[in-house]
Design a protein around this motif. Structure first.
Motif, short mmCIF file in Angstrom:
data_model
loop_
_atom_site.label_atom_id
_atom_site.label_comp_id
_atom_site.label_asym_id
_atom_site.label_seq_id
_atom_site.Cartn_x
_atom_site.Cartn_y
_atom_site.Cartn_z
N ALA A 2 0.73 -1.10 -0.16
CA ALA A 2 0.03 -0.06 0.03
C ALA A 2 1.01 1.26 0.04
O ALA A 2 1.90 1.32 0.76
CB ALA A 2 -0.93 0.02 1.35
N TRP A 4 0.19 4.31 0.67
CA TRP A 4 -0.14 5.36 1.71
C TRP A 4 -0.11 4.74 3.05
O TRP A 4 -0.33 5.64 4.16
CB TRP A 4 -1.22 6.02 1.30
CG TRP A 4 -2.34 5.05 1.01
CD1 TRP A 4 -2.82 4.42 -0.15
CD2 TRP A 4 -3.13 4.53 2.05
NE1 TRP A 4 -3.73 3.76 -0.04
CE2 TRP A 4 -4.23 3.51 1.25
CE3 TRP A 4 -3.37 4.59 3.56
CZ2 TRP A 4 -5.15 2.94 1.95
CZ3 TRP A 4 -4.52 3.95 3.99
CH2 TRP A 4 -5.26 3.11 3.35
N LYS A 5 -0.04 3.35 3.42
CA LYS A 5 -0.52 3.02 4.53
C LYS A 5 0.19 3.50 5.78
O LYS A 5 -0.27 3.47 6.90
CB LYS A 5 -0.67 1.46 4.74
CG LYS A 5 0.63 0.81 4.69
CD LYS A 5 0.63 -0.79 4.92
CE LYS A 5 1.89 -1.52 4.91
NZ LYS A 5 2.05 -2.14 6.02
N ASN A 30 7.07 6.11 -2.70
CA ASN A 30 6.39 4.89 -3.05
C ASN A 30 5.71 4.75 -4.22
O ASN A 30 5.76 3.75 -5.03
CB ASN A 30 5.57 4.53 -1.84
CG ASN A 30 6.32 4.11 -0.29
OD1 ASN A 30 7.47 3.88 -0.34
ND2 ASN A 30 5.41 4.23 0.60
#
Length: 50
Positions: A2, A4-5, A30
């Motif tokens: 992910a 943004w997690k 990312n």
């Protein structure tokens, strides 16, 4: 992965401004990694139709 997690932790520990900073730096890094991987490994969907 992910993109943004991990920004959630930044928000929970340090607040909204910290989360925005994380997204603008690490989150962007990312995203660029994912874009690079896709560019080098993806196959167009048009190659699967006849």
């Amino acid at each position: 992965m992910a993109i943004w997690k991990d920004s959630v932790r930044s928000y929970a520990e340090e607040g909204q401004e910290s989360q925005y900073q994380w997204l603008e730096t690490t989150g962007l890094e990312n995203l660029n990694k994912v874009k690079k991987a896709i560019k080098h490994t993806a196959t167009p969907w048009t190659g699967f139709i006849e």
